[in-house]
Design a protein around this motif. Sequence first.
Motif, PDB file in Angstrom:
ATOM      1  N   LEU A   1       8.820  -9.159  -7.967  1.00  0.00           N
ATOM      2  CA  LEU A   1       8.164 -10.139  -8.844  1.00  0.00           C
ATOM      3  C   LEU A   1       6.704 -10.319  -8.447  1.00  0.00           C
ATOM      4  O   LEU A   1       5.850 -10.527  -9.307  1.00  0.00           O
ATOM      5  CB  LEU A   1       8.902 -11.471  -8.809  1.00  0.00           C
ATOM      6  N   ASP A   2       6.416 -10.203  -7.144  1.00  0.00           N
ATOM      7  CA  ASP A   2       5.026 -10.265  -6.699  1.00  0.00           C
ATOM      8  C   ASP A   2       4.232  -9.089  -7.258  1.00  0.00           C
ATOM      9  O   ASP A   2       3.088  -9.237  -7.675  1.00  0.00           O
ATOM     10  CB  ASP A   2       4.936 -10.275  -5.168  1.00  0.00           C
ATOM     11  N   ILE A   3       4.852  -7.904  -7.247  1.00  0.00           N
ATOM     12  CA  ILE A   3       4.190  -6.725  -7.815  1.00  0.00           C
ATOM     13  C   ILE A   3       3.917  -6.958  -9.291  1.00  0.00           C
ATOM     14  O   ILE A   3       2.813  -6.748  -9.788  1.00  0.00           O
ATOM     15  CB  ILE A   3       5.058  -5.459  -7.627  1.00  0.00           C
TER      16      ILE A   3
ATOM     17  N   TYR B   1      -0.963  -2.949   0.968  1.00  0.00           N
ATOM     18  CA  TYR B   1       0.324  -2.933   1.664  1.00  0.00           C
ATOM     19  C   TYR B   1       0.587  -1.515   2.143  1.00  0.00           C
ATOM     20  O   TYR B   1       0.426  -0.555   1.382  1.00  0.00           O
ATOM     21  CB  TYR B   1       1.467  -3.349   0.729  1.00  0.00           C
TER      22      TYR B   1
ATOM     23  N   ALA C   1       3.546  -9.585 -10.951  1.00  0.00           N
ATOM     24  CA  ALA C   1       2.589 -10.656 -11.248  1.00  0.00           C
ATOM     25  C   ALA C   1       1.139 -10.163 -11.164  1.00  0.00           C
ATOM     26  O   ALA C   1       0.227 -10.887 -11.546  1.00  0.00           O
ATOM     27  CB  ALA C   1       2.797 -11.826 -10.288  1.00  0.00           C
ATOM     28  N   LYS C   2       0.947  -8.943 -10.693  1.00  0.00           N
ATOM     29  CA  LYS C   2      -0.401  -8.385 -10.545  1.00  0.00           C
ATOM     30  C   LYS C   2      -0.803  -7.624 -11.809  1.00  0.00           C
ATOM     31  O   LYS C   2       0.011  -7.376 -12.698  1.00  0.00           O
ATOM     32  CB  LYS C   2      -0.460  -7.456  -9.329  1.00  0.00           C
TER      33      LYS C   2
ATOM     34  N   GLN D   1      -5.103  -6.241  -2.942  1.00  0.00           N
ATOM     35  CA  GLN D   1      -4.334  -6.628  -1.755  1.00  0.00           C
ATOM     36  C   GLN D   1      -3.521  -5.409  -1.322  1.00  0.00           C
ATOM     37  O   GLN D   1      -2.713  -4.886  -2.088  1.00  0.00           O
ATOM     38  CB  GLN D   1      -3.417  -7.803  -2.062  1.00  0.00           C
TER      39      GLN D   1
ATOM     40  N   TYR E   1       5.644  -8.298 -15.705  1.00  0.00           N
ATOM     41  CA  TYR E   1       6.313  -9.526 -15.270  1.00  0.00           C
ATOM     42  C   TYR E   1       7.406  -9.923 -16.268  1.00  0.00           C
ATOM     43  O   TYR E   1       8.542 -10.200 -15.877  1.00  0.00           O
ATOM     44  CB  TYR E   1       5.308 -10.667 -15.077  1.00  0.00           C
TER      45      TYR E   1
ATOM     46  N   ASP F   1      12.627  -9.890  -4.103  1.00  0.00           N
ATOM     47  CA  ASP F   1      11.673 -10.864  -4.639  1.00  0.00           C
ATOM     48  C   ASP F   1      10.248 -10.314  -4.629  1.00  0.00           C
ATOM     49  O   ASP F   1       9.397 -10.749  -5.414  1.00  0.00           O
ATOM     50  CB  ASP F   1      11.713 -12.170  -3.842  1.00  0.00           C
ATOM     51  N   PHE F   2       9.997  -9.333  -3.747  1.00  0.00           N
ATOM     52  CA  PHE F   2       8.682  -8.717  -3.682  1.00  0.00           C
ATOM     53  C   PHE F   2       8.339  -8.024  -5.005  1.00  0.00           C
ATOM     54  O   PHE F   2       7.174  -7.913  -5.372  1.00  0.00           O
ATOM     55  CB  PHE F   2       8.613  -7.730  -2.510  1.00  0.00           C
TER      56      PHE F   2
END
Length: 165
Positions: A125-127, A99, A129-130, A97, A151, A122-123
Amino acid sequence: MRFTAIAAAVLCAASTVASVVDAQSLEAWGSSDYWDVMIDPTLGDGCLIQSEFEDGSVVRIGFNRRDGGGYVTAFNMAWGDIEEGASYPVLFSLDGQDYDADAVGIYLADVPGADIAFDNPDFLLDIAAKNTMTLYTEEGEVMSIDLTGSYQALEAAIACQEEMD
């Protein structure tokens, strides 16, 4: 901007990068798997996770308490022609994905790096999670890192941050 990766030079410089980058005024807070959890007094006691990778890159993912945002910063001795303060368009891919972002050239104890700031922490945590983060410039791939354990490490950084409040 030209990022070059000469494998032999990178491997020789890896331990130097880590010791020089660690020399900044970071305070140890703990660790989690492959990541160290630290406090950066220069960012309002923002907590971060940091790890060193096989290509010689040292990567930090953390919170900037001065502006309320988050950041990903990477340093590597092989990136010698970065201009401090200059903005560079980059693409980073998280498990495919993509960016777009702007990275700002920085130096820490003569080690070149790139800082990507986010206004939504919060982004991060998205990173985390990958599984893989790959950074590209217009000249191609700069680095690709395994996010294993990030994470859990970032959850520890959140606990650290709560302690700082």
